[in-house]
Design an enzyme around this catalytic site. Structure first.
Site, short mmCIF file in Angstrom:
data_model
loop_
_atom_site.label_atom_id
_atom_site.label_comp_id
_atom_site.label_asym_id
_atom_site.label_seq_id
_atom_site.Cartn_x
_atom_site.Cartn_y
_atom_site.Cartn_z
N SER A 71 -111.11 77.39 104.71
CA SER A 71 -110.15 78.09 103.86
C SER A 71 -109.57 77.21 102.77
O SER A 71 -109.13 77.71 101.74
CB SER A 71 -109.01 78.66 104.71
OG SER A 71 -108.38 77.62 105.43
N ASP A 126 -96.45 77.75 107.11
CA ASP A 126 -97.75 77.20 106.75
C ASP A 126 -97.59 75.95 105.89
O ASP A 126 -97.25 76.02 104.71
CB ASP A 126 -98.55 78.28 105.99
CG ASP A 126 -99.98 77.85 105.68
OD1 ASP A 126 -100.34 76.69 105.97
OD2 ASP A 126 -100.72 78.68 105.14
N HIS A 130 -102.11 75.13 104.19
CA HIS A 130 -102.67 75.64 102.94
C HIS A 130 -101.71 75.30 101.80
O HIS A 130 -100.63 74.77 102.02
CB HIS A 130 -102.87 77.16 103.06
CG HIS A 130 -103.89 77.53 104.10
ND1 HIS A 130 -103.54 77.93 105.36
CD2 HIS A 130 -105.23 77.51 104.07
CE1 HIS A 130 -104.63 78.16 106.07
NE2 HIS A 130 -105.69 77.90 105.31
#
Ligand SMILES: *[C@@H]1O[C@H](CO)[C@@H](O)[C@H](O)[C@H]1NC(C)=O
Ligand SMILES: *[C@@H]1O[C@H](CO)[C@@H](O)[C@H](O)[C@H]1NC(C)=O
Length: 438
Positions: free
Chosen positions: A157, A413, A416
């Site tokens: 990702s 998060d 990311h």
């Protein structure tokens, strides 16, 4: 009650077997909700459980090596050494309003990140390093350079985030058409007016792999939740043929994926089991994710250096982009609330394991393969983003990677990156590499 027990054990699997969450098990009442957790952990987050909580801020007695050469023959300078400088006039190339390809978990502007201060910094290579200023990304110039060509990004990702950063930046000049063969893991963005294509192939290990209890072949990104729960069989000495067969159709290939090696896996070499990580097999040697990640990068980089399956272009290794969890991990309240980059005058930062070893392995395996690449006339380059990203604890979504109540389980998060955000500078480095500057 029974459902809750199952959920508890799956959550145990997700968060690591020997750990105790400080928080109670989330109140998940239904199987669909459980599926959402898995999906969340997998598809939305594509995550990467990273061992113990981060202590990224602690001063390091041994700074991360800065001796890495950029890898270019006669490279004049290394633009990845430098500092973030505040630039109140800095504006992103795109926003959530002008690019439709930003995924929910990257969309910090939409989800109300309290300050856009993280967009007001620009990367400045060391003044005496011989690089001069890093030019602001110029899409027209990039398009001229890549006309008639295509680039393939391979990875997880975070690779997908780089793809979206590039596509969003370029889409301000030409709006691409997007297509995907998602069951196979390929996505494409085509820019017909500039005869350029960006492709992304999802493979979290880059070597041949499959779900241990799944079909004989690797699965696509639609089954990331299962891969996350694992275990997977990883053939550490064989590149994943699904993308290596496609490499020759591209002029540039960018590899990067590391974090998924922390997931449970059974390791193979020469078709034989050589060990495993968190696989609960008493008769199999326990090996570390570090062992597997290094072996996998050796395999992939040597394949690229050897001109894999007719690939004649430029291969780029993008190094580890570190996470910045403080006071816990993603599953137990860890967070990243910094609002500005780390000060260059502060002591050097240290990455926690396994990221630090992952990075060292990439650097060392790259150096070993680069010699071979030179002998074979293959252009192999490293794009070392690790040290610059280590200084950007402010660039992650933190709590702003989703709307209120959008998900369960992965609340915060710090893995990311926001788009737009600090990883947009990767395109500037990429442009320098493709232009042969380093
Ligand atoms: C973009 O972000 C703004 C807040 O900055 C929000 O109001 C808007 O709905 C978002 N638009 C999209 C398309 O995400
Ligand atoms: C480990 O033991 C199981 C049976 O308990 C067997 O099926 C498996 O092949 C063994 N694995 C290895 C690598 O010896």
């Amino acid at each position: 009650m029974k459902t809750l027990t199952v959920i508890q054990s799956i959550r145990g699997l997700l968060i690591g077997d020997h750990r105790r969450s400080r928080h109670a098990v989330p109140k998940i009442k239904s199987v669909p909700a459980l599926a959402a957790v898995l999906c969340f952990a997998g598809a939305t987050l594509s995550v990467l459980f990273l061992g113990r909580p981060f202590q990224w801020w602690s001063p390091s007695p041994t700074p991360i090596s800065s001796s890495l050469s950029a890898g270019g023959a006669g490279a004049a300078c290394d633009p990845t050494l430098g500092r973030w400088v505040r630039d109140p006039t800095a504006r992103p190339h795109y926003t959530n309003a002008t690019c439709a390809f930003i995924e929910g978990y990257q969309n910090c502007l939409k989800h109300g990140k309290p300050s856009v201060e993280f967009l007001r910094w620009r990367w400045q290579p060391e003044p005496d390093g011989g690089c001069g200023e890093l030019e602001r990304f110029d899409a027209a110039r990039f398009f001229r350079l890549v006309r008639g060509r295509s680039i393939l990004f391979v990875g997880d990702s975070l690779a997908s985030s780089h793809v979206r950063s590039l596509v969003c930046t370029l889409s301000q000049v030409e709006s691409p058409s997007r297509s995907s063969r998602s069951a196979e893991g390929f996505e494409y963005w085509r820019f017909p007016a500039h005869a350029f294509t960006v492709a992304f192939f999802w493979t979290p290990f880059q070597v041949r792999w499959r779900l241990t209890r799944g079909p004989p072949e690797a699965v696509g990104p639609d089954r990331q939740g299962e891969v996350f729960a694992g275990p997977s069989d990883l053939h550490l000495d064989e590149p994943d043929g699904r993308w290596t067969a496609a490499a020759k159709d591209h002029d540039y290939v960018v590899v990067s994926a590391s974090h998924w090696f922390a997931r449970p896996a059974v390791y193979y070499s020469g078709g034989q089991v050589v060990g495993c990580h968190r696989c609960d097999m008493a008769n199999v040697t326990a090996l570390t994710p570090q062992y597997a990640q290094r072996a996998a990068f050796r395999t992939v980089l040597w394949a690229l250096a050897g001109g894999m399956e007719g690939f004649k272009g430029t291969a780029v290794l993008r190094t580890v982009a570190p996470t910045h969890y403080e006071n816990g991990g993603w599953f137990d309240g860890g967070e990243c609330t910094a609002t500005r980059p780390a000060d260059p005058e502060d002591p050097p930062l240290e990455m926690a394991e396994p990221e630090r070893d992952f990075y060292a392995a990439q650097v060392e395996e790259f150096a070993a393969a680069a010699e071979d690449a030179r002998r074979n006339g293959v252009r192999l380059r490293v794009m070392d983003v690790t040290k610059m990203m280590l200084r950007r604890p402010d660039g992650h979504p933190d709590r702003y990677g989703h709307g209120p109540g959008d998900h369960e389980g992965f609340d915060i998060d710090c893995l990311h990156w926001c788009l737009p955000g600090p990883i947009d500078v990767w395109n500037e480095l990429l442009l320098q590499i493709l232009a042969g500057r380093y």
